[in-house]
Design a protein around this motif. Structure first.
Motif, PDB file in Angstrom:
ATOM      1  N   ARG A 192       5.930  -5.212  -4.298  1.00 38.35           N
ATOM      2  CA  ARG A 192       5.903  -3.960  -3.870  1.00 38.35           C
ATOM      3  C   ARG A 192       6.601  -2.904  -4.844  1.00 38.35           C
ATOM      4  NH1 ARG A 192       9.604  -2.385   1.195  1.00 38.35           N
ATOM      5  NH2 ARG A 192      10.978  -2.409  -0.412  1.00 38.35           N
ATOM      6  N   ALA A 193       7.344  -3.422  -5.564  1.00 35.46           N
ATOM      7  CA  ALA A 193       8.246  -2.437  -6.719  1.00 35.46           C
ATOM      8  C   ALA A 193       7.218  -2.255  -7.920  1.00 35.46           C
ATOM      9  CB  ALA A 193       9.303  -3.031  -7.029  1.00 35.46           C
ATOM     10  N   THR A 240       4.382   0.345  -7.647  1.00 35.36           N
ATOM     11  CA  THR A 240       4.625   1.744  -7.949  1.00 35.36           C
ATOM     12  C   THR A 240       4.203   2.034  -9.561  1.00 35.36           C
ATOM     13  OG1 THR A 240       6.919   1.525  -8.642  1.00 35.36           O
ATOM     14  CG2 THR A 240       6.511   1.968  -6.467  1.00 35.36           C
ATOM     15  N   LEU A 247       1.017  -1.150   0.023  1.00 37.79           N
ATOM     16  CA  LEU A 247       0.044  -0.176   0.042  1.00 37.79           C
ATOM     17  C   LEU A 247       0.768   1.382   0.007  1.00 37.79           C
ATOM     18  CD1 LEU A 247      -2.871   0.929   0.364  1.00 37.79           C
ATOM     19  CD2 LEU A 247      -2.816   0.764   2.634  1.00 37.79           C
TER      20      LEU A 247
END
Lengths: 355, 280
Positions: free
Chosen positions: B188-189, B192, B126
């Motif tokens: 997580r990357a 973005t 998040l």
């Protein structure tokens, strides 16, 4: 349990607290130490949570809290002293140059805003530093501010090293309770928002946070200003509580007291900070007081009890906490209605297993 | 001819007297998987750090989709110390912080996993949505942005589902097994919304079975998210299997580049790297 239900229970608990405070005030004589502890505990809770926001949630080790409280306290006092009383307060400075006064809430808001403004300015150079260096720089700032406010040349505003007094204060415990509760509520909302998550990300790993697109400089400055804002409001409240203030009171030992509260409560726990504030204030002002007076039980003089022994015991307690409960009372957990319900459910289950 | 995504021109990174990356130039085109290999200490991660703004290169420039992203030249103390080439070719200083580079669309993972270890899996992903949100401190605090917050959460959940991590959403990231932490870092990357993904030794510490799965996974995310991937890797079988082109770095200098076969048969490379490698 549903979110709505736990919200309702929390609201009921909050109302119950207000009722308890009102009842206590009715029952106890106004000078009773318990009321003083409650008042000061509320104020320290606010300041401790503001410091926790910085040290516990954003991972910025800052020791400037007393400095920002001082700015807040002075801003409040200087702005709210009634015009009629200024001549007597500023007797060495011809009544000072500020010849107006503002209502209490405007004064408190101003104390927060001025502290935040100073934080923004000092943050520009200081927030480039990390860990211990940041702590040293902010500690230095707090000391400089204290000396600065006692400077004779500023006497027309700050009354030099003389006391500021006769500004409006509070008499009920409810006032600091409600103001602190509102401020802490705002901080909790912020911690649980997207920005709060960004702060925690910075605490966990700065490099990864930056790689996730979080602007480090901006977010650190934000946390620093918000923390200082509420420290400033706390300073204003403290001024009200003490009825007169002097820059001398805001020594670095005050910062250490608050840091101690934050560590005892648990870095990264808002409820821990609140709990620890009340425990700390109650023990230092009330529960451990008996250690300072000599006592004889049945002709036997209890050894060691004398003026100052309280501080020795206090230091030992702190050492024990730091050695054996490094994460503090709450760790980074929060005290919540849900948590208590779960606790009791588990307790019930355990009992069943035993049977 | 596909579009050029990343162009690194004459990057030199010098720390004091040590030249970690020496006059490195390379290109990555759209949709490619390009590998950067080399022995330990060859300067691979330093090159990544120059691209992502962690370091300011001593000299050289980086552009992304034709847009100038980083440029620097020797200044200050480095003026006297600088040992590299191309002095005077670059005259501008353009050094964005890493968060600006991520915003442009370059995401990265780290050699030693860097998760937000006290936060949950869900929160870890998040966080990536924070930078593109239009909220400010006040609207976020007083929940005036609930529509945006809900959208951020929905997107995160969707991503976790696609990466098969949604059953772990409330686990604390630091307590997860190593392999899952690697996958979470990549997820997580991806959150973005990058166009270019830089992976720094994603297969480190993995067994052959896991490495095989990782290879499939990398190809799969490239196709699903229409990514370009630039990867640092030690596992030669992974590199040979997935990469379209390979750059070989040794002592900071570019030693060779070409298709995996070309590089594999290059005598210089064999001498410098493959000859001593356990994997070859």
């Amino acid at each position: 349990m549903s979110k709505k239900k736990s919200m309702t229970i929390s609201a009921i608990l909050f109302l119950a607290l207000i009722v308890i405070i009102v009842v206590l005030e009715r029952m106890l004589p106004p000078t009773h130490i318990a009321l003083a502890v409650l008042k000061k505990g509320c104020i320290y809770s606010l300041v401790a949570v503001s410091m926790n926001l910085l040290n516990g949630f954003t991972g910025l080790f800052s020791l400037g809290q007393a400095g920002f409280m001082l700015i807040g306290a002075y801003a409040y006092a200087v702005l709210t002293i009634p015009v009629a009383d200024r001549a007597s307060v500023y007797m060495y400075f011809d009544g000072g140059i500020i010849q107006f006064s503002v209502p209490v809430f405007v004064g408190l808001l101003a104390s927060g805003l001025l502290a935040a403004l100073c934080a923004w300015l000092i943050g520009l150079p200081v927030l480039r530093l990390k860990s211990d260096y940041l702590a040293i720089a902010t500690l230095g700032f707090a000391e400089i501010i204290r000396a600065f406010f006692q400077w004779d040349k500023l006497g027309v505003v700050t009354n030099g090293s003389n006391m500021l007094r006769k500004y409006p204060t509070f008499s009920t415990t409810l006032f600091p309770f409600l103001v602190s509760a509102a401020c802490i509520g705002v901080m909790v909302l912020m911690i649980n928002s997207s920005y709060g998550r960004a702060f925690k990300a910075i605490r966990d790993d700065e490099i990864a946070a930056e790689a996730m697109g979080i602007n480090l400089a901006k977010h650190k400055r934000m946390a620093f200003c918000v923390s200082s804002f509420f420290a400033g409001v706390g300073g204003g409240l403290l001024a009200m509580y003490q009825t007169s203030i002097q820059a001398m009171t805001f020594k670095s030992s005050m910062t250490y007291e608050i840091l101690l509260i934050v560590v005892i409560g648990g870095l990264g726990s808002v409820t821990g900070s609140c709990l620890a504030s009340f425990l700390f204030i109650a023990s230092s002002e009330w529960w451990l007081r008996f250690l300072d007076t000599e006592m004889t039980i049945g002709g036997f003089k209890v050894p060691l009890l004398r003026s100052g022994f309280r501080k020795v015991v206090f230091s030992v307690i702190i050492m024990v906490i730091v050695l054996f409960a490094r994460r503090g009372i709450m760790g980074d957990r929060e005290f919540s209605v849900d948590g208590i319900c779960r606790f009791f459910k588990n307790l019930g289950k355990k009992k069943e297993v035993k049977q | 001819m596909s579009t050029n995504v990343l162009r690194v021109s004459d990057i030199t990174m010098q720390f004091g007297g040590v030249v970690a990356v020496d006059n490195l130039s390379l290109e990555v085109n759209e949709g490619e998987i390009v590998a950067l290999i080399g022995p330990n200490g060859a300067g691979k991660t330093t090159a990544f750090n120059c691209i992502t703004g962690v370091y300011e290169p001593s000299n050289g420039a980086v552009s992304f989709y034709g847009k100038e992203l980083v440029e620097s030249y020797p200044h200050g103390k480095m003026k006297k110390l600088y040992k590299g080439e191309n002095v005077g070719k670059y005259t501008k200083r353009l050094v964005p912080t890493p968060d600006k580079i991520t915003k442009e669309g370059i995401a990265r993972t780290f050699q030693n996993i860097r998760l937000f270890s006290t936060m949950t899996v869900f929160e870890n992903v998040l966080i990536a949505k924070h930078m593109r949100a239009k909220q400010n401190l006040l609207t976020a605090t007083f929940r005036l942005n609930h529509a945006e917050e809900a959208r951020m959460r929905a997107e995160t959940l969707e991503l976790l589902k696609m990466q098969h991590l949604d059953h772990l959403r409330d686990e604390i990231a630091g307590s997860l097994p190593y392999g899952i932490q690697r996958r979470l870092e990549i997820a997580r990357a991806l959150a973005t919304n990058p166009k270019l993904l830089l992976l720094d030794e994603p297969a480190a510490g993995m067994n052959p079975q896991e490495t095989q799965e990782l290879a499939d996974f990398i190809r799969q995310i490239r196709d699903e998210y229409k990514l370009t991937i630039f990867i640092i890797e030690h596992h030669m079988d992974l590199v040979m299997r997935i990469s379209d082109r390979v750059y070989v770095l040794d002592f900071g200098k570019l030693l060779a580049h070409g298709t995996p076969e070309e590089v594999q048969n290059n005598p210089h490379v064999i001498e410098a790297y493959l000859g001593v490698s356990q994997d070859a």
